[in-house]
Design a protein around this motif. Sequence first.
Motif, mmCIF file in Angstrom:
data_model
loop_
_atom_site.group_PDB
_atom_site.id
_atom_site.type_symbol
_atom_site.label_atom_id
_atom_site.label_comp_id
_atom_site.label_asym_id
_atom_site.label_seq_id
_atom_site.Cartn_x
_atom_site.Cartn_y
_atom_site.Cartn_z
ATOM 1 N N LEU A 122 4.179 -5.340 4.507
ATOM 2 C CA LEU A 122 5.389 -4.121 4.325
ATOM 3 C C LEU A 122 4.739 -2.995 3.510
ATOM 4 O O LEU A 122 5.250 -1.792 4.010
ATOM 5 C CB LEU A 122 6.347 -5.196 3.217
ATOM 6 C CG LEU A 122 7.560 -4.255 3.196
ATOM 7 C CD1 LEU A 122 8.549 -3.949 4.432
ATOM 8 C CD2 LEU A 122 8.607 -4.998 1.972
ATOM 9 N N PHE A 123 3.950 -3.357 2.666
ATOM 10 C CA PHE A 123 3.505 -1.905 1.813
ATOM 11 C C PHE A 123 2.484 -1.206 2.533
ATOM 12 O O PHE A 123 2.770 0.121 2.699
ATOM 13 C CB PHE A 123 2.662 -2.720 0.571
ATOM 14 C CG PHE A 123 3.485 -3.197 -0.461
ATOM 15 C CD1 PHE A 123 4.851 -3.169 -0.789
ATOM 16 C CD2 PHE A 123 3.035 -3.573 -1.575
ATOM 17 C CE1 PHE A 123 5.648 -3.232 -1.610
ATOM 18 C CE2 PHE A 123 3.854 -4.274 -2.607
ATOM 19 C CZ PHE A 123 5.001 -4.094 -2.535
ATOM 20 N N LEU A 124 1.919 -1.984 3.625
ATOM 21 C CA LEU A 124 0.905 -0.993 4.364
ATOM 22 C C LEU A 124 2.054 -0.113 5.444
ATOM 23 O O LEU A 124 1.750 0.929 5.661
ATOM 24 C CB LEU A 124 -0.048 -1.861 5.038
ATOM 25 C CG LEU A 124 -1.155 -2.343 4.020
ATOM 26 C CD1 LEU A 124 -1.945 -3.313 4.896
ATOM 27 C CD2 LEU A 124 -2.001 -1.151 3.681
ATOM 28 N N ARG A 125 2.993 -1.086 5.829
ATOM 29 C CA ARG A 125 3.972 -0.312 6.964
ATOM 30 C C ARG A 125 4.566 0.937 6.193
ATOM 31 O O ARG A 125 4.725 1.910 6.830
ATOM 32 C CB ARG A 125 4.803 -1.320 7.510
ATOM 33 C CG ARG A 125 5.974 -0.665 8.546
ATOM 34 C CD ARG A 125 5.100 -0.529 9.703
ATOM 35 N NE ARG A 125 5.803 0.195 10.766
ATOM 36 C CZ ARG A 125 5.950 1.475 10.983
ATOM 37 N NH1 ARG A 125 4.945 2.281 9.953
ATOM 38 N NH2 ARG A 125 6.600 2.188 11.931
ATOM 39 N N MET A 126 4.988 0.663 4.824
ATOM 40 C CA MET A 126 5.861 1.475 4.190
ATOM 41 C C MET A 126 4.746 2.920 4.117
ATOM 42 O O MET A 126 5.338 4.021 3.767
ATOM 43 C CB MET A 126 6.280 1.249 2.718
ATOM 44 C CG MET A 126 7.211 0.149 2.829
ATOM 45 S SD MET A 126 8.094 0.004 1.431
ATOM 46 C CE MET A 126 6.860 -0.762 0.395
#
Lengths: 162, 561
Positions: A122-126
């Motif tokens: 999620l964080f990397l996608r964000m």
Amino acid sequence: MQALVAQLFEESRDDVYRYLLTLGLHPPLAQEAVQEVFLKLYTSLKKGEDIQNPRGWVFRVAHNHGLKVRARQSNEEPFDPNMEARLTAPAASTEHDLIERERMLGFHRAVEGLSEQQKRCLFLRMEGMRYPEIGSALGISASAVGEFLRRAVLRLRKVHDV
Amino acid sequence: MSDFARHLEDGLLMRYIDGELPARKARQVEKHLQACWQCRTEIEELKSTVAECIRYRKYVLGVHLPDPPHPWADLSREFARIDDSVSAEPFFARIFRPVASFRWSLAGAAALALVCAVIYQLRDTPSVQAAALLKRAVAATASRPVKPVRRIRFRTSSQQFVRNIAAGKAAALPQSLEARFQQAHYASNDPLSARAFENFRDSLPQKQDEVSTVANPETHEGNCYRIHTSTDTGDVASATLVLRTTDLVPVEGLLEFRDNQFIEFSEFTESPSRSTDTTIASVETPERPAVPPSRLAVAPPRKSVSISDELQVLSALHQIGADLGDPIQVTRTADQITVSGVGVPPQRRQLIQRKLDSMPNVAVQFSEPVAAPVLQGSTSAAPAPSGTPRPSALTSRIQNRLEEQVGGRAALERFTSQILDVNETVMSRARALRTLAERFPGGDETQLTAGDRRLLGEMAREHINALSATIRSLQHDLNPVLAGLGGVTAHRAVSQANSWQTAADDVTRASRRVEVLLSVLLGVAPGQPSAELPSDVMNAVSELRADLDRCQQLLAQEGGG
């Protein structure tokens, strides 16, 4: 090339730094790691490496470097920003702010409740990374990234829907 | 409006809004969304959660995480230092840039998406395949009568010996080896077992699997499955188990440690010279340094490289399945073989690198993927599917009839995706076969030794067998449906090829034709369909099969290469 890396450094350093904090790096180490990663980027470009998406590259390398740094700091606790306390700290705010803060607190708790892999994806996608890039950072397949993200978003959606 | 079964799964919708679907699948989703309110609402909700994530990033992480403790450094001085150190490197090292072109250049974005889909599919399935295969192998072991005594040969970099393993009772290993097994967290009492490998694999926090088919390493007859699991954590870099395809009996295993040490263990098949009813280890040649395992064979450096060296490189890549869709190119010059890859994930790179490390005169070069550019800093999840091809009246009619044939739209979607998946497997095998044929055309084969020719023949045969099985399955799935649409098979002229290499060319052409016709039939690519489309597809697949049979026949006539 210097200008390109310098510009990317200026635009992305805070994002990479925050990402490393969420990975559990203490602020001084995270800041040092960010600088190292950008120098690594410059070295790689200088050596002729064909880097199509430098920002994605930076996050991938930062993630792996961050894990190594975290392993080295294994004798101390990983960095905990104690977001909950920060979010609930009293501040002069309007009613609307309070409602918004409550909502974000709920959302934050839900994020904290995600599995480590879900959170990483999620964080990397964000940060704008694509599934294959996230997959290559985390050592998993692109479709596994899709599955982690799906689960993460569904769990967050429940909070969001409340 | 529509029954529940028609609705798209949220995983698919998630990948759609993230622009991560292959173009044709994205088009299918788009088409569905135009018709389905419920799925459109679902997508809006997903997007809204994504938007919430972005607010969280901005207003929670961005605001509440502590700022960097120091002002950011000016990197320009460091840049200058790097400039100095890089300019001290040899000129050729700096100017070298890996060629980012695929041998099989495909036209247009849709074709690129197909390649990506093949790659992702192959990257995706091995872990499932490995887990399933191991499960089956464990079950097969349990159902087999227990052999009273098995003889296992162990090899390390410094010793080799044979140990007898009686059911449930294992003789002690030398202390150093036992310690190595412990270090690896790999059960030493019966290492050559699916159970031991499965337990080891399950214990890894992070792993990547490769499943491929190889010739039996002991007998060189028959095929085996090769499960190769690599990991970035712990002392073991990778573990390999080779299982006979016929009965899933493990025949060889290998543990490779990060310090370049290895333990190889395999079924010892020579007639035992000692009593077989003992559990005492028979250490045969503990002091004799063993040669490294064949896959790690270190050959003396050579000045020039030959076609035979190229074959060895291709064979090594074949063993790890890197000839089936990995964007890898092999080029041979007078003194070097260069293996270059574009967009190969790091673990895969490591694996390829390790595989080729011990080979002399082989250079491995990787570069970052040639992917659609990502908007830097953009976190919006904008899909970028290309427009749906406008179906002609005839395509729509065929689609409608297809839908009736398979039992509804949801069934058609499943059918389409299943057929396209099978087609992708066909294409990757056909390409791999053609690559071999192109690199080792009939005349060149004479430059190969008998052993090389055998190796080439084995590789080609493996591709042919796999392709043959896939085509059979395609026909099995497709023909009843096409016959229902009035499709009939006509007899076609057989291939006139006179060597397996030229037949392989025919196979590639035929597989491309199948792909094009299938895409038109399934409505995932624009085309000019005729009323004979169902028959055309059936005939194209039959032709492909005939060409493949011819290829197989010629290969067999040439003595297996």
